[in-house]
Design a protein around this motif. Structure first.
Motif, PDB file in Angstrom:
ATOM      1  N   MET B 177       0.831  -1.201   0.000  1.00 52.98           N
ATOM      2  CA  MET B 177       0.000   0.000   0.000  1.00 52.98           C
ATOM      3  C   MET B 177       0.871   1.259   0.000  1.00 52.98           C
ATOM      4  SD  MET B 177      -3.066   0.944   2.578  1.00 52.98           S
ATOM      5  CE  MET B 177      -2.019   1.951   3.568  1.00 52.98           C
ATOM      6  N   PHE B 180       2.244   1.829  -3.311  1.00 49.90           N
ATOM      7  CA  PHE B 180       1.212   2.400  -4.177  1.00 49.90           C
ATOM      8  C   PHE B 180       1.098   3.901  -3.930  1.00 49.90           C
ATOM      9  CE2 PHE B 180      -3.303   3.726  -4.326  1.00 49.90           C
ATOM     10  CZ  PHE B 180      -3.488   3.696  -5.702  1.00 49.90           C
ATOM     11  N   ILE B 181       1.063   4.238  -2.646  1.00 51.60           N
ATOM     12  CA  ILE B 181       1.006   5.666  -2.313  1.00 51.60           C
ATOM     13  C   ILE B 181       2.260   6.368  -2.812  1.00 51.60           C
ATOM     14  CG2 ILE B 181       1.067   7.288  -0.369  1.00 51.60           C
ATOM     15  CD1 ILE B 181      -0.728   5.310   1.159  1.00 51.60           C
ATOM     16  N   ARG B 183       3.822   5.955  -5.350  1.00 47.50           N
ATOM     17  CA  ARG B 183       3.818   6.063  -6.813  1.00 47.50           C
ATOM     18  C   ARG B 183       4.654   4.987  -7.492  1.00 47.50           C
ATOM     19  NH1 ARG B 183       6.498  10.416  -8.056  1.00 47.50           N
ATOM     20  NH2 ARG B 183       5.613  10.766 -10.115  1.00 47.50           N
ATOM     21  N   PHE B 327       6.269  10.523   4.246  1.00 49.58           N
ATOM     22  CA  PHE B 327       6.122   9.083   4.063  1.00 49.58           C
ATOM     23  C   PHE B 327       6.148   8.346   5.393  1.00 49.58           C
ATOM     24  CE2 PHE B 327       7.388   9.675  -0.474  1.00 49.58           C
ATOM     25  CZ  PHE B 327       6.253   9.080  -0.997  1.00 49.58           C
ATOM     26  N   LEU B 330       2.827   8.594   7.103  1.00 52.60           N
ATOM     27  CA  LEU B 330       1.855   7.698   6.474  1.00 52.60           C
ATOM     28  C   LEU B 330       2.123   6.245   6.830  1.00 52.60           C
ATOM     29  CD1 LEU B 330       1.423   9.154   2.879  1.00 52.60           C
ATOM     30  CD2 LEU B 330      -0.182   9.239   4.779  1.00 52.60           C
ATOM     31  N   PHE B 334      -0.593   4.297   8.992  1.00 52.27           N
ATOM     32  CA  PHE B 334      -1.354   3.272   8.276  1.00 52.27           C
ATOM     33  C   PHE B 334      -1.132   1.884   8.874  1.00 52.27           C
ATOM     34  CE2 PHE B 334      -2.476   6.051   4.683  1.00 52.27           C
ATOM     35  CZ  PHE B 334      -3.758   5.578   4.438  1.00 52.27           C
ATOM     36  N   VAL B 337      -3.062   1.556  12.128  1.00 59.72           N
ATOM     37  CA  VAL B 337      -4.514   1.457  11.985  1.00 59.72           C
ATOM     38  C   VAL B 337      -4.898   0.157  11.295  1.00 59.72           C
ATOM     39  CG1 VAL B 337      -6.535   2.522  10.957  1.00 59.72           C
ATOM     40  CG2 VAL B 337      -4.811   3.929  12.071  1.00 59.72           C
ATOM     41  N   ILE B 338      -4.103  -0.231  10.304  1.00 57.86           N
ATOM     42  CA  ILE B 338      -4.430  -1.495   9.630  1.00 57.86           C
ATOM     43  C   ILE B 338      -4.360  -2.653  10.628  1.00 57.86           C
ATOM     44  CG2 ILE B 338      -3.565  -3.177   7.955  1.00 57.86           C
ATOM     45  CD1 ILE B 338      -2.922  -0.813   6.133  1.00 57.86           C
TER      46      ILE B 338
END
Lengths: 709, 398
Positions: B177, B180-181, B183, B327, B330, B334, B337-338
């Motif tokens: 993920m 992906f974020i 790029r 980054f 994030l 993430f 929380v995931i």
């Protein structure tokens, strides 16, 4: 900034994904709770709540004198959960450190295996990770208490893995005594995995009272496999009530011993003896012995309640009928045809050949003439057999006695109106065939004769108690105030007493110190196992004693082995009665009429021995001058020294049998038992004979027999 | 105190969320450790005190970590990552076995077991943030952009997977993920996902194949499938798929019972009944206990707190002028929380049972402290972003 924007939408997309997942989670939680909720909640209850039965303690059965006849004691089965958390933690440290001391402790406690064997056993169980390893079954309470102090075990269930399950065992402290009557209470799992409760005897009759009411407890499972009660849900068990029987342990012991002796000597198949208290109908003892395959005897069945053709003991009823209906008097003569009577092609024969061809009615009863009784019944009741059967009804012989035992058989007394009544029935009934009665029923009739015609209902239970408080008390019950006229009664009593003096039981009671009354019976057995032709005889004796003031009635019924040498009621059953009566009379002397012992007349040449100072005191008190040559000797004897009593010392030496002839029993017992002799006594009065000669060296545990007169 | 408060910087909302979660944690842990305390013959409060101590230490870690300039983390990222690899290898072969998986090593001096995967995870995400921020220019390039990212992820995941498949999957998924974020070419990502799916599909096929639906029981597994933790994985997938009937789906059933019992408003603090039956009520199954005691409302609130946390972290990302910090914010938020959502998803039976604790709420341990460290780093980023903002504002004002 292009890059940052590119990243931003990606972040937002991911964030939305996360939000979506969150919503899914909340939605699923909502679904579990609101849609499936009931399902899961009910599953929870079924998993975590359960009802436990709280067993009530079973009541105790007591004898009349307060001995415990049947009671419950706890015992324990010990299992081990080798997967217990505490046992396994730290790679089984607790187990290994305690293993040796525990094994030694177990070995010491149970004394059945060596410590090494226990250690091996425990290690094997631990290795197998057995969760329910059986260590020991039926551990007593004391052992259990000791077990709890052993290493490891004392750390409690969670750490040691020891699982204790308590059970209840029914115990009859007196073993065989009245075992069948007291009964069994046992529960076991049968082949179909069904729990079967098998009770007999009083345990069965009073099961509902004895067992109490089991309680209930709702328990909730908590951590560690433990259960805690849910508050307010508990229903306490109500412990069983106690039963106080009419049985007397001593009388029961006497009865069983007497019966056992005869049964063993005669290798009899089965036998029963019942002792009843005349005035009340209380059953004081009830012994039942059956031959086991290994030759021993056991309370196999309640023979006292099983019906059979009674034989001659029922002649009492025949006699009562003809006397009561005034067809005959005791002195009427009857022709017994030399002991064999052919009636319509059937041969009726006396068991013992009678001395005369013509007998009085009384004599025919004394000698138990079958011919006479068959003739009486046949002669006087052929026209109206119902009248004869009516006497059975008056005596409550046509139905069960109603004693407190469910195993009681229903008697069989034929009805003249029925098809199975045929022309032989009446004469057969006259001497005890074609009628099925239990020993208890026969005894009930004899007891009524002893009790001045008052027919008492036999019973076994005095009262029901709870914690020592009487809940129900049972009083004696009268079934029939007067079974026959006073005159008939006296005649019956006279005849019964005559049986023991001049009749078939004459020899048995010749030496008895009291007077007994009764009737012998010898019946051929035809019971399904045996046919009349097999030569199996049922010997019986029913009666009461002492004649002057009857206290106990008793019946003895013994079924002999085929073609037994001894089979007559007078030689098999009556001696058992005699032994029981002897002991009861001796044990109950205060209540019994006194019989004066015949004593030998004094002669001029006398020699009475005894304790010197007692003798001197008596002579002094009575102002009789005497010559004292005993000096200070402890024992002495009095003799005739030129018409003056003289006292001389009696030689009493250590380890030598003294001369006790001429002594009273009190002195002799003191002297002999102090010398470690066992003393057996026969007769009454002063000692006239001793089995060990005076001066003989005393052996260890030797017995001396003394004869008194 | 005032001075300490003044020095406490960073996003106030995140601070609040963290403190709120630790408070909930203490309540629920206290309630649910009764069983464990009883079994181990400890006092009922012992775990509360322990959790309190953990919380205190955790907050200190957050405080000190957020006082450190986060750019330092960029420098240590590579070193930390390199250290984590041998640690993982060591754990795999010599680690302590807890609940059948070898995931732990014991620190020799302070005698504390810790899950090396926690360290590896943090190290990996720091490394990824650094790499992503550095290679933005060549990010679509396979060799320069993709490989330096995917190779460390692959190594870490493969080392964790044998002992702790779920954590490995979690780290893998979060990494993808992040890529992906960051790029990374979608083509490359799809390729990785495709390859990773192959063993998973095989595992699921086996699990369903060796299950007897009529009898509701697992079938005997052949010897090949008896190696290592394979039977556990198969069983868990079966438990998940057939939870209603399957006998051994004990944990799933008990968690559902807890959720069902809670109702809208719960049984109230300390009134859980299921804590006695649910395995690990203080860690893996804690979310179901929260719903049981605080109701669906309480459950929703917890979800909301985590979402708020994530939302505020994204705000930090937006504000952060430096790519590495952005980054890092994030990545750390993430993954936290995931992980929280995975725990909750397991509790409501959306995912198969895995041993993933609820971050900040499950009873302490090394993972709690690592979570705190991550939050501290996050707040450090926030603090710096604020400072920059403040500086900018001051500059404008001036």
């Amino acid at each position: 900034m292009e890059v940052k924007k590119d990243i931003l939408w990606r972040v937002s997309l991911c964030f939305l994904g996360i939000v979506a997942l969150s919503l899914f989670i909340i939605g699923k939680a909502f679904y579990i709770q609101q849609v499936q909720g009931e399902y899961w909640k009910s599953m929870s209850d079924s998993l975590h709540l359960s009802y436990r039965t709280l067993d009530a303690d079973r009541g105790t059965i007591y004898s009349e004198d307060g001995s415990m006849l049947s009671t419950s004691i706890p015992f324990f089965d010990i299992h081990i959960d080798f997967m217990a958390d505490g046992l396994r933690e730290k790679e089984g440290k607790r187990f290994t450190t305690n293993l040796d001391s525990l094994s030694i402790g177990l070995s010491k406690l149970f004394q059945d295996q060596s410590a090494a064997a226990y250690k091996k056993q425990l290690q094997a169980g631990y290795k197998k990770k057995d969760r329910y390893y059986l260590l020991k079954k039926k551990v007593s309470f004391d052992q259990y208490q000791a077990l709890r102090t052993l290493p490891l075990v004392r750390q409690g269930r969670n750490k040691s893995g020891f699982i204790v399950e308590d059970m209840e065992k029914r115990l009859t402290p007196f073993g065989l005594l009245a075992n069948r009557t007291i009964g069994l209470a046992r529960t076991y799992v049968d082949n179909n995995r069904q729990v079967v409760t098998q009770n007999v005897g009083l345990e069965k009759t009073y099961d509902s009272l004895l067992k109490g009411v089991s309680g209930k407890r709702l328990v909730r499972r908590i951590s560690g496999g433990a259960y805690v009660p849910v508050e307010g849900s508990e229903i306490e068990p109500e412990n069983g009530k106690d039963i106080v029987t009419t049985l007397d342990v001593n009388i029961q012991d006497i009865t069983q011993t007497a019966l056992m002796r005869m049964m063993t000597d005669n290798q009899a198949l089965e036998g029963t003896a019942i002792v009843m208290e005349v005035a009340t109908g209380k059953i004081k003892a009830i012994a039942n012995l059956g031959l086991m395959p290994d030759g021993s005897y056991f309370e196999k069945d309640n023979y006292a309640l099983k019906t059979s053709e009674p034989g001659s003991t029922i002649k009492l009823v025949t006699l009562m009928s003809v006397l009561e209906d005034k067809y005959v008097t005791l002195n009427d003569m009857i022709d017994i045809d030399g002991g064999v009577w052919m009636l319509n092609g059937r041969r009726i024969q006396d068991a013992e050949k009678s001395p005369k061809s013509h007998l009085t009615i009384k004599e025919s009863f004394e000698h138990s003439s079958n011919v006479a009784m068959a003739k009486l019944a046949y002669t006087y009741y052929s026209k109206s057999p119902a009248k004869f059967v009516q006497h059975y009804e008056n005596l409550h012989l046509t139905s069960r006695t109603g004693v407190d035992l469910k195993e009681e058989f229903r008697p069989m007394v034929k009805n003249p109106k029925r098809k199975d009544w045929h022309m032989q029935t009446l004469p057969s009934m006259g001497f005890g065939y074609e009628v099925m009665l239990s020993p208890l029923q026969i005894l009930m009739i004899y007891n009524a004769v002893a009790n001045n015609g008052k027919l008492m209902k036999p019973y076994l239970v005095n009262k029901v108690e709870k914690d020592g408080n009487v809940l129900t008390a049972f009083e004696p019950q009268v079934l029939n105030e007067k079974i026959c006229a006073e005159q008939t009664l006296h005649q019956l009593q006279e005849c019964l007493a005559a049986v023991c003096v001049d009749g078939t039981a004459k020899r048995v009671f010749k030496t008895a110190v009291y007077h007994a009354a009764g009737k012998t019976g010898t019946a051929k057995v035809n019971d399904g196992n045996f046919k009349y032709t097999d030569g199996v005889y049922q010997s019986s004796f029913a009666g009461y004693f002492p004649v002057e003031k009857p206290k106990y009635s008793c019946i003895v019924v013994i079924k002999n082995k085929p073609r037994s040498a001894q089979y007559l009621g007078g030689s098999v059953a009556a001696p058992v009665f005699r032994e029981i009566a002897d002991k009861l009379y001796a044990g109950d002397i205060e209540d019994m009429p006194v019989y004066i012992a015949k004593t030998a007349t004094d002669s001029i040449k006398y020699k009475w021995s005894g304790y010197s100072s007692d003798t001197k005191n008596i002579l002094k008190e009575m102002n009789i001058p005497f010559i004292d040559s005993a000096a200070k000797e402890e024992w002495g004897y009095v003799y005739n020294d030129n018409n003056t009593p003289g006292i001389k010392a009696l030689a009493v030496n250590e380890n030598q049998v003294p001369d006790v002839k001429g002594m009273g029993l009190k002195d002799a017992l003191f002297l002999l038992e102090n010398m470690n002799l066992k003393v057996q006594v026969k007769g009454k009065g002063k000692i006239i004979n001793q089995s060990l000669a005076a001066g003989q060296t005393i052996g260890k545990g030797q017995t001396i027999m003394l004869e008194l007169d | 105190m005032q001075a300490l408060l003044n020095k406490t910087k960073g996003d106030k909302v995140i601070w609040a969320a963290v403190i709120l979660l630790t408070l909930v944690s203490m309540l629920v842990v206290y309630s649910s450790t009764g069983t464990l305390a009883y079994r181990l013959s400890k006092s009922a409060e012992s775990y509360l005190f322990k959790q309190f101590a953990f919380t205190a230490v955790g907050l200190l870690i957050i405080y000190f970590a957020h006082r450190i300039n986060y750019t330092i983390y960029s420098r240590v990222a590579l070193v930390l990552y390199v250290i984590s690899i041998p640690l993982l290898i060591y754990t795999l072969f010599f680690g302590a076995e807890i609940n059948e998986g070898t995931r732990w090593i014991k620190l020799p001096i302070i005698n504390l077991t810790f899950q090396t995967s926690d360290l590896a995870k943090l190290a990996l995400f720091m490394y990824l943030s650094r790499q992503l921020s550095r290679s933005q220019d060549d990010i679509k390039d396979f060799k320069k952009g993709f490989l330096p990212l995917i190779v460390p992820v692959g190594i870490t995941c493969m080392l964790i997977a044998p002992a702790n498949l779920s954590t490995a999957l979690l780290i893998g998924a979060t990494s993808i993920m992040l890529m992906f974020i960051g790029r990374v070419s979608v083509k490359h990502i799809a390729m990785v996902v495709g390859i990773a799916l192959i063993p998973l599909v095989i595992l699921v096929t086996i699990a369903t194949g060796y299950y007897n639906k009529e009898e509701g029981q697992s079938k005997e597994l052949p010897a090949v499938l008896q190696i290592g933790r394979i039977p556990t994985w198969i069983k868990r997938i079966q438990d998940f798929a057939y939870s209603d009937k399957h006998e051994s789906a004990y944990q799933v059933q008990q968690m559902k019972i807890a959720i069902a019992k809670g109702g809208w408003f719960g049984l109230g603090p300390g009134n859980s009944e299921q804590r006695n039956f649910v395995p690990h009520p203080y860690s893996d199954s804690i979310y179901s206990i929260i719903i049981e005691e605080y109701g669906l409302i309480g459950g929703i609130a917890i979800v909301f707190i985590y979402l708020l946390f994530l939302f505020r972290s994204i705000r930090i990302f937006k504000k952060c002028p430096f790519a590495f910090g952005a980054f890092l914010a994030l990545a750390l938020s993430f993954t936290l929380v995931i992980q929280a959502l995975v725990n909750m998803a397991v509790n409501v039976n959306l995912f198969p049972v895995t041993g993933v604790p609820l971050p900040l709420v499950s009873m302490g341990g090394s993972s709690f402290l690592f979570t705190c460290l991550a939050i501290g780093i996050l707040l450090s980023v926030a603090r710096n972003a604020e400072k920059m903002e403040g500086n900018a504002a001051t500059a404008v004002n001036a």
